[in-house]
Design a protein around this motif. Sequence first.
Motif, PDB file in Angstrom:
ATOM      1  N   PRO A 119       0.857  -1.443   0.095  1.00  0.00           N
ATOM      2  CA  PRO A 119       0.354   0.125   0.428  1.00  0.00           C
ATOM      3  C   PRO A 119       0.264   1.656   0.060  1.00  0.00           C
ATOM      4  O   PRO A 119       0.595   2.570  -0.395  1.00  0.00           O
ATOM      5  N   ALA A 120       1.924   1.391   0.779  1.00  0.00           N
ATOM      6  CA  ALA A 120       2.770   2.782   0.673  1.00  0.00           C
ATOM      7  C   ALA A 120       3.627   2.701  -0.974  1.00  0.00           C
ATOM      8  O   ALA A 120       3.888   3.774  -0.676  1.00  0.00           O
ATOM      9  N   ILE A 121       3.461   1.702  -1.762  1.00  0.00           N
ATOM     10  CA  ILE A 121       4.223   2.064  -3.261  1.00  0.00           C
ATOM     11  C   ILE A 121       3.099   2.340  -3.641  1.00  0.00           C
ATOM     12  O   ILE A 121       2.569   2.977  -4.781  1.00  0.00           O
ATOM     13  N   GLU A 122       1.812   1.548  -3.207  1.00  0.00           N
ATOM     14  CA  GLU A 122       0.230   2.497  -4.359  1.00  0.00           C
ATOM     15  C   GLU A 122       0.690   3.696  -4.204  1.00  0.00           C
ATOM     16  O   GLU A 122      -0.036   4.671  -4.579  1.00  0.00           O
ATOM     17  N   LEU A 123       0.486   4.218  -2.693  1.00  0.00           N
ATOM     18  CA  LEU A 123       0.540   5.884  -1.923  1.00  0.00           C
ATOM     19  C   LEU A 123       1.208   6.649  -3.149  1.00  0.00           C
ATOM     20  O   LEU A 123       0.921   7.286  -4.362  1.00  0.00           O
ATOM     21  N   PRO A 128       1.161  13.398  -6.032  1.00  0.00           N
ATOM     22  CA  PRO A 128       1.138  14.793  -7.454  1.00  0.00           C
ATOM     23  C   PRO A 128       3.109  14.614  -7.882  1.00  0.00           C
ATOM     24  O   PRO A 128       3.795  15.172  -6.884  1.00  0.00           O
ATOM     25  N   SER A 129       3.399  14.689  -9.659  1.00  0.00           N
ATOM     26  CA  SER A 129       4.535  15.307  -9.846  1.00  0.00           C
ATOM     27  C   SER A 129       5.282  16.311  -9.197  1.00  0.00           C
ATOM     28  O   SER A 129       5.975  16.239  -8.563  1.00  0.00           O
ATOM     29  N   VAL A 130       4.624  16.955  -9.103  1.00  0.00           N
ATOM     30  CA  VAL A 130       4.800  18.183  -8.545  1.00  0.00           C
ATOM     31  C   VAL A 130       4.820  18.174  -7.162  1.00  0.00           C
ATOM     32  O   VAL A 130       6.205  19.576  -6.992  1.00  0.00           O
ATOM     33  N   VAL A 131       4.398  17.697  -6.029  1.00  0.00           N
ATOM     34  CA  VAL A 131       5.209  17.210  -5.468  1.00  0.00           C
ATOM     35  C   VAL A 131       6.509  16.844  -4.904  1.00  0.00           C
ATOM     36  O   VAL A 131       7.085  16.966  -3.954  1.00  0.00           O
ATOM     37  N   THR A 174      13.978   8.628 -11.183  1.00  0.00           N
ATOM     38  CA  THR A 174      13.720   7.407 -11.135  1.00  0.00           C
ATOM     39  C   THR A 174      13.190   7.547  -9.296  1.00  0.00           C
ATOM     40  O   THR A 174      11.939   6.124  -9.703  1.00  0.00           O
ATOM     41  N   ILE A 175      12.583   7.888  -8.870  1.00  0.00           N
ATOM     42  CA  ILE A 175      11.971   7.811  -7.312  1.00  0.00           C
ATOM     43  C   ILE A 175      10.580   8.227  -7.736  1.00  0.00           C
ATOM     44  O   ILE A 175       9.380   7.021  -7.760  1.00  0.00           O
ATOM     45  N   MET A 176      10.074   8.805  -9.083  1.00  0.00           N
ATOM     46  CA  MET A 176       8.616   9.133  -9.317  1.00  0.00           C
ATOM     47  C   MET A 176       8.386   7.228 -10.248  1.00  0.00           C
ATOM     48  O   MET A 176       7.250   6.666 -10.095  1.00  0.00           O
ATOM     49  N   ILE A 177       9.373   7.259 -11.008  1.00  0.00           N
ATOM     50  CA  ILE A 177       8.721   6.057 -11.471  1.00  0.00           C
ATOM     51  C   ILE A 177       8.850   4.479 -11.147  1.00  0.00           C
ATOM     52  O   ILE A 177       8.325   3.343 -11.687  1.00  0.00           O
ATOM     53  N   LEU A 178       9.420   4.444  -9.504  1.00  0.00           N
ATOM     54  CA  LEU A 178       9.698   3.411  -9.086  1.00  0.00           C
ATOM     55  C   LEU A 178       8.106   2.873  -8.665  1.00  0.00           C
ATOM     56  O   LEU A 178       7.544   0.923  -8.992  1.00  0.00           O
ATOM     57  N   PRO A 179       7.378   3.283  -8.017  1.00  0.00           N
ATOM     58  CA  PRO A 179       5.648   2.776  -8.309  1.00  0.00           C
ATOM     59  C   PRO A 179       5.138   2.519  -9.581  1.00  0.00           C
ATOM     60  O   PRO A 179       5.000   1.066  -9.103  1.00  0.00           O
ATOM     61  N   THR A 180       4.982   2.464 -10.379  1.00  0.00           N
ATOM     62  CA  THR A 180       4.454   2.419 -12.311  1.00  0.00           C
ATOM     63  C   THR A 180       5.407   0.469 -11.781  1.00  0.00           C
ATOM     64  O   THR A 180       4.235  -0.830 -11.923  1.00  0.00           O
ATOM     65  N   VAL A 181       6.985   0.257 -11.801  1.00  0.00           N
ATOM     66  CA  VAL A 181       7.266  -0.118 -12.404  1.00  0.00           C
ATOM     67  C   VAL A 181       6.717  -0.904 -10.886  1.00  0.00           C
ATOM     68  O   VAL A 181       7.334  -2.489 -11.496  1.00  0.00           O
ATOM     69  N   VAL A 182       6.981  -0.609  -9.679  1.00  0.00           N
ATOM     70  CA  VAL A 182       7.235  -2.086  -9.003  1.00  0.00           C
ATOM     71  C   VAL A 182       5.262  -2.670  -8.800  1.00  0.00           C
ATOM     72  O   VAL A 182       5.181  -4.034  -9.010  1.00  0.00           O
ATOM     73  N   ASN A 183       4.274  -1.766  -9.469  1.00  0.00           N
ATOM     74  CA  ASN A 183       3.448  -2.423  -8.975  1.00  0.00           C
ATOM     75  C   ASN A 183       2.659  -3.536  -9.976  1.00  0.00           C
ATOM     76  O   ASN A 183       2.651  -4.536  -9.972  1.00  0.00           O
ATOM     77  N   ARG A 233       6.205   7.379 -18.143  1.00  0.00           N
ATOM     78  CA  ARG A 233       6.259   8.596 -17.678  1.00  0.00           C
ATOM     79  C   ARG A 233       7.497   9.886 -17.580  1.00  0.00           C
ATOM     80  O   ARG A 233       7.718  10.909 -17.597  1.00  0.00           O
ATOM     81  N   ALA A 234       8.671   9.012 -17.509  1.00  0.00           N
ATOM     82  CA  ALA A 234      10.100   9.506 -17.313  1.00  0.00           C
ATOM     83  C   ALA A 234      10.131  11.006 -18.706  1.00  0.00           C
ATOM     84  O   ALA A 234      10.614  11.867 -17.976  1.00  0.00           O
ATOM     85  N   ILE A 235       9.865  10.300 -19.942  1.00  0.00           N
ATOM     86  CA  ILE A 235      10.681  11.166 -20.707  1.00  0.00           C
ATOM     87  C   ILE A 235       8.862  12.254 -20.809  1.00  0.00           C
ATOM     88  O   ILE A 235       9.484  12.960 -21.817  1.00  0.00           O
ATOM     89  N   GLY A 236       8.228  11.144 -20.125  1.00  0.00           N
ATOM     90  CA  GLY A 236       7.053  12.828 -20.362  1.00  0.00           C
ATOM     91  C   GLY A 236       6.691  13.643 -19.006  1.00  0.00           C
ATOM     92  O   GLY A 236       5.744  14.408 -19.344  1.00  0.00           O
ATOM     93  N   GLU A 237       7.645  13.931 -17.859  1.00  0.00           N
ATOM     94  CA  GLU A 237       7.583  13.686 -17.335  1.00  0.00           C
ATOM     95  C   GLU A 237       8.227  16.095 -17.028  1.00  0.00           C
ATOM     96  O   GLU A 237       8.779  16.424 -17.974  1.00  0.00           O
ATOM     97  N   ALA A 238       7.258  16.627 -16.307  1.00  0.00           N
ATOM     98  CA  ALA A 238       8.176  18.299 -16.310  1.00  0.00           C
ATOM     99  C   ALA A 238       7.341  19.112 -15.242  1.00  0.00           C
ATOM    100  O   ALA A 238       8.496  19.762 -15.264  1.00  0.00           O
ATOM    101  N   MET A 239       6.485  19.086 -14.379  1.00  0.00           N
ATOM    102  CA  MET A 239       6.565  20.069 -13.368  1.00  0.00           C
ATOM    103  C   MET A 239       7.861  19.682 -12.955  1.00  0.00           C
ATOM    104  O   MET A 239       8.153  20.298 -11.980  1.00  0.00           O
ATOM    105  N   ALA A 240       7.907  18.391 -12.427  1.00  0.00           N
ATOM    106  CA  ALA A 240       9.381  18.068 -11.289  1.00  0.00           C
ATOM    107  C   ALA A 240      10.078  18.033 -11.681  1.00  0.00           C
ATOM    108  O   ALA A 240      10.732  18.931 -10.470  1.00  0.00           O
ATOM    109  N   ILE A 241      10.120  17.828 -12.853  1.00  0.00           N
ATOM    110  CA  ILE A 241      11.670  18.069 -13.009  1.00  0.00           C
ATOM    111  C   ILE A 241      12.023  19.734 -13.387  1.00  0.00           C
ATOM    112  O   ILE A 241      13.295  20.399 -13.428  1.00  0.00           O
ATOM    113  N   ILE A 242      10.833  20.832 -13.936  1.00  0.00           N
ATOM    114  CA  ILE A 242      11.411  22.128 -13.950  1.00  0.00           C
ATOM    115  C   ILE A 242      12.037  22.356 -13.036  1.00  0.00           C
ATOM    116  O   ILE A 242      12.826  24.101 -12.589  1.00  0.00           O
TER     117      ILE A 242
END
Length: 311
Positions: A119-123, A128-131, A174-183, A233-242
């Motif tokens: 559940p922590a991974i799903e959370l 949101p990416s901006v967070v 890396t942190i952002m893509i982990l939940p998707t790949v893990v689940n 998700r990695a190649i399309g991310e904007a808000m967090a990266i900026i």
Amino acid sequence: MNANMTIIGGRKSKTALEKTMKGIFIVCGVFAIVAVLVITIYMIYSGAPAMFTIGLKDFLFGTEWAPTAADPKFGILPMILTSLVGTGLTILVGVPIALMAAVFVSEVAHKRLAGIVKPAIELLAGIPSVVYGLLGMIILVPQISKLEALLYANDPSHTFTGGANMLSGIIVLTIMILPTVVNISITSLKAVPNEYKEASLAMGATKMQTIFKVQIPAAKSGIITGVVLGIGRAIGEAMAIILVSGNVANMPALFNSVRFLTTGIVSEMSYASGLHREALFSIGLVLFIFIMIINIVLNTVLKKEAAANEK
């Protein structure tokens, strides 16, 4: 007689329901196809003219981006390379971590512990990416700045970024893509038939040998699907990266402030006009083509592997 009529009526109702649901499914499928076609046509219509106005070679292989200068430059090679290198390094670092986490949750951890970790991974997937970007800017960037100062203390030629650089962007991605790949990897590993594991163990293989030589190869197609979604998700991310990468159109290097294709669009679209605005749409078209190529290549590989397995 009444019983027969009831059965016939039930069959007719069932047939009508099946036809209705089939029609709904067809409409949804057609809608998805039409949506992709409309997006594709719109991106080509909006982005292609500027490429030819600027010059395809100057646009794709130019190294200077200065759209508001007296002599405007529209070279996006630094952004292309940054997106490719940044996404590649993110996948290179993130996928092994995600796969090990998936193995831990699905095969190694006690059920009670797995019930807490999953559940922590799903959370994490729902944040949101901006967070992620804000946390990276507040917590990660100052630490990367200290590391940069330590490594380049005696290098007067280095332009200090204050920690807002490509390395920070890669860590956040890396942190952002982990939940998707893990689940998705967890689901794929749990879908492997128990008979595979039991047969391997019965042959004398250890638990770790069974996991890495039997279960992971059997779940490979699902794991690759998770990787594809992670790449998207990695190649399309904007808000967090900026917020953490510096947003300067430099050539990619770990301690350079860099600009990804997505952040190039986001940072300038609000005030762009004329050819500048059209060039931003062209960047979007390049990004769209990259994502399409990645999906087509990986889907082709998966289909070939599936066909080989069937033989």
